[in-house]
Scaffold this motif. Structure first.
Motif, mmCIF file in Angstrom:
data_model
loop_
_atom_site.group_PDB
_atom_site.id
_atom_site.type_symbol
_atom_site.label_atom_id
_atom_site.label_comp_id
_atom_site.label_asym_id
_atom_site.label_seq_id
_atom_site.Cartn_x
_atom_site.Cartn_y
_atom_site.Cartn_z
ATOM 1 N N ASP A 1 10.182 -1.324 -7.712
ATOM 2 C CA ASP A 1 9.874 -0.738 -9.026
ATOM 3 C C ASP A 1 10.145 0.758 -8.899
ATOM 4 O OD1 ASP A 1 8.929 0.163 -11.445
ATOM 5 O OD2 ASP A 1 7.155 -1.114 -11.442
ATOM 6 N N LEU A 2 11.407 1.123 -9.057
ATOM 7 C CA LEU A 2 11.839 2.489 -8.761
ATOM 8 C C LEU A 2 11.155 3.515 -9.651
ATOM 9 C CD1 LEU A 2 13.638 4.324 -7.099
ATOM 10 C CD2 LEU A 2 15.505 3.841 -8.686
ATOM 11 N N ASP A 3 11.008 3.222 -10.937
ATOM 12 C CA ASP A 3 10.389 4.192 -11.848
ATOM 13 C C ASP A 3 8.931 4.436 -11.478
ATOM 14 O OD1 ASP A 3 12.720 4.529 -13.279
ATOM 15 O OD2 ASP A 3 12.237 2.970 -14.742
ATOM 16 N N ALA A 4 8.204 3.367 -11.192
ATOM 17 C CA ALA A 4 6.799 3.514 -10.810
ATOM 18 C C ALA A 4 6.681 4.256 -9.483
ATOM 19 C CB ALA A 4 6.136 2.140 -10.706
ATOM 20 N N ASP B 1 17.681 11.577 -6.896
ATOM 21 C CA ASP B 1 16.576 11.998 -7.745
ATOM 22 C C ASP B 1 15.214 11.531 -7.246
ATOM 23 O OD1 ASP B 1 18.393 13.194 -9.573
ATOM 24 O OD2 ASP B 1 18.811 11.220 -10.420
ATOM 25 N N LEU B 2 15.188 10.861 -6.108
ATOM 26 C CA LEU B 2 13.910 10.413 -5.552
ATOM 27 C C LEU B 2 13.273 11.581 -4.796
ATOM 28 C CD1 LEU B 2 12.267 7.733 -5.370
ATOM 29 C CD2 LEU B 2 13.226 7.477 -3.068
ATOM 30 N N ARG C 1 8.823 6.421 -8.236
ATOM 31 C CA ARG C 1 9.178 7.821 -8.440
ATOM 32 C C ARG C 1 7.984 8.606 -8.992
ATOM 33 N NH1 ARG C 1 13.340 7.015 -11.384
ATOM 34 N NH2 ARG C 1 14.968 7.177 -9.800
ATOM 35 N N THR C 2 7.256 8.014 -9.921
ATOM 36 C CA THR C 2 6.074 8.672 -10.479
ATOM 37 C C THR C 2 4.984 8.819 -9.430
ATOM 38 O OG1 THR C 2 6.557 7.756 -12.668
ATOM 39 C CG2 THR C 2 4.308 8.521 -12.276
ATOM 40 N N TYR D 1 20.170 6.202 -6.330
ATOM 41 C CA TYR D 1 18.773 6.531 -6.643
ATOM 42 C C TYR D 1 18.226 7.641 -5.756
ATOM 43 C CZ TYR D 1 17.207 4.265 -2.366
ATOM 44 O OH TYR D 1 16.998 3.958 -1.048
#
Length: 300
Positions: free
Chosen positions: A137-140, A172-173, A142-143, A169
């Protein structure tokens, strides 16, 4: 000493071990490739069984995952790491976090709460997250990472290389260090293809503005190849095996080459100061006598 004859625990044993506080932290240092200096120690989990034997993570973590205990286990590791940091003012540690903790949006807040309550500088405790868990879950992720980064904790991406063909990815990680998966490092000296892959990974990571760490350095030849490839940090059995004590100094494998380079640099400076040619004016073994005569001209 690790006891490979102890029984493999079941889920109930894992729960009991948590209640009895039989999980221990062992430590393996991470070294700066250029200087041999210790950057930090990675805290590795071990389980002490009822007979005094020590179990490696591969024998109990799968059961902890099945039982849904990884979040609790991660929190216990963090608490133990913080206790070590309170004892050793100059110590820096990194700990591994599970996908279960990464999937919990409130877990980062618990980490901040524990560090703040202990008055520990956040840069002294870093976290390692496996690439497969981040990509789940890349977006989660990253947050989650951004919260701890903003607080000041270093973050490393572990086991990098499984998704080398889809590593866009990474740019921006918000991680600081990328650990190249050990399977690539262990095959480095035997497989030219793996040297090319590691070189490519190193270039990609550097292009993203991050640093590389090669784990599983198990022999001198691999160490030499990684230095040629200009990997930033090194870790592995050839340098130091994990044990119950932290490490603050360089290993002989990294320290002695640095000393040789320092000695050669000093020799060059002496040669320049005396305006002599080491290969034509005298033999290298005569340098001590030449230096003495320079300070005491009357010396026969």
């Amino acid at each position: 000493m690790l006891d490979q004859t102890v029984n493999i625990p079941n889920c109930a044993v894992i729960q009991q071990a948590l209640l009895e506080d039989r999980f221990e932290l062992w430590f393996q240092p991470v070294y700066r490739a250029a200087t041999g200096a210790v950057v930090h120690n990675e805290a590795l989990l071990r389980l002490r069984d009822g007979d005094g034997g020590v179990l490696l993570p591969g024998r109990f973590l799968p059961l902890a995952e099945q039982a849904g205990l990884m979040r609790e286990l991660d929190l216990r590791v963090i608490e133990k790491a913080i206790a070590f940091l309170q004892q050793e003012d100059r110590l820096c540690l990194s700990v591994n976090l599970s996908g279960e903790s990464l999937a919990d949006p409130g877990f980062a807040g618990l980490v901040i709460e524990r560090l703040g309550g202990a008055a520990i500088a956040p840069e002294r405790l870093g976290f390692e997250l496996k690439e497969k868990d981040v990509l789940a879950d890349l977006d989660a992720a990253r947050t989650w990472i951004a919260v701890l980064k903003k607080f000041g904790c270093p973050i490393a991406l572990d086991d990098f290389g499984f998704n080398l063909t889809a590593c866009e990815y990474l740019r921006d990680l918000p991680v600081d260090v990328v650990k190249i998966d050990g399977r690539f490092i262990r095959s480095l000296k035997a497989e030219p293809l793996y040297r090319t892959l590691v070189q490519a990974m190193n270039s990609v990571v550097h292009a993203c503005g991050k640093r590389t760490l090669a784990e599983s350095v198990e022999d001198a030849e691999t160490l030499g190849l990684l230095r040629q490839l200009k990997v930033d940090y090194l870790q592995g059995y050839h340098l130091k095996r994990p044990d119950a004590a932290t490490t603050a100094t360089a290993t002989a494998a990294l320290r002695y080459p640095a000393r040789v380079l320092l000695a050669l640099a000093a020799l060059y400076l002496f040669k320049s100061a005396l305006n002599i040619n080491l290969f034509e004016d005298f033999h290298l073994w005569e340098l001590p006598l030449v230096l003495l005569r320079w300070f005491w001209p009357n010396l026969s």
